[in-house]
Design an enzyme around this catalytic site. Structure first.
Site, PDB file in Angstrom:
ATOM      1  N   SER A  30      44.680 -20.797  47.417  1.00  0.00           N
ATOM      2  CA  SER A  30      44.815 -19.343  47.418  1.00  0.00           C
ATOM      3  C   SER A  30      45.172 -18.860  48.811  1.00  0.00           C
ATOM      4  CB  SER A  30      43.532 -18.669  46.936  1.00  0.00           C
ATOM      5  OG  SER A  30      42.505 -18.817  47.871  1.00  0.00           O
ATOM      6  N   ASP A  40      42.199 -16.407  43.586  1.00  0.00           N
ATOM      7  CA  ASP A  40      41.285 -16.797  44.656  1.00  0.00           C
ATOM      8  C   ASP A  40      40.041 -17.496  44.126  1.00  0.00           C
ATOM      9  OD1 ASP A  40      42.868 -15.699  46.742  1.00  0.00           O
ATOM     10  OD2 ASP A  40      42.087 -13.706  46.266  1.00  0.00           O
TER      11      ASP A  40
END
Length: 143
Positions: A30, A40
């Site tokens: 991420s 994320d």
């Protein structure tokens, strides 16, 4: 410096979700240059599954790139998770939004103001199913 702060906030979110009984991981790619757009954070507890794009800032508002949101929605749909944007302003706790709940700018990006996060965002207890927020004006709840 700002990237380290973002990583710290992501780890904080991972820990909070873990404490709530979710299996959770921070996607290693991420925020880096990669061919695959990954959220994320991925989290699930056997009933609820989330793909989360986490954004934090000391400034107001927070902007999210439209392409990031599109990639999040694509990943979440293919993975079988619900897409969520996690917003954390300094001195505040996390607020979560489905992409469809966010304001879209003329340029196709997304925007969250602090006042919106406070008034309309789902808090972490709601996200993990430990509470339900009742807002003024929810007439069916108040009746």
């Amino acid at each position: 410096m700002a990237n380290r702060k973002g990583e710290r906030r992501e780890r904080e979110l991972v820990n909070r979700l873990d404490e709530a009984g979710f299996a959770v991981m921070r996607a290693p790619a991420s925020g880096s240059a990669t061919d695959r757009d990954l959220p994320d954070v991925l989290a699930g507890n056997g009933e609820s599954f989330y793909a989360i794009e986490a954004k934090s800032s000391s400034g107001d508002p927070i902007y999210i790139d439209g392409e990031e949101v599109t990639a999040l929605e694509f990943f979440a749909e293919n993975f079988g998770a619900e897409p969520r944007i996690g917003i954390r302003f300094d001195e505040r706790d996390w607020s979560f939004f489905a992409p469809s709940e966010l304001y879209v700018t003329d340029g196709g990006n997304y925007r969250v103001k602090l006042e919106t996060a406070i008034a309309e965002g789902e808090d972490i207890l709601e996200l993990v199913g430990e509470s339900t927020q009742i807002r003024l004006g929810d007439s069916e709840v108040l009746a």
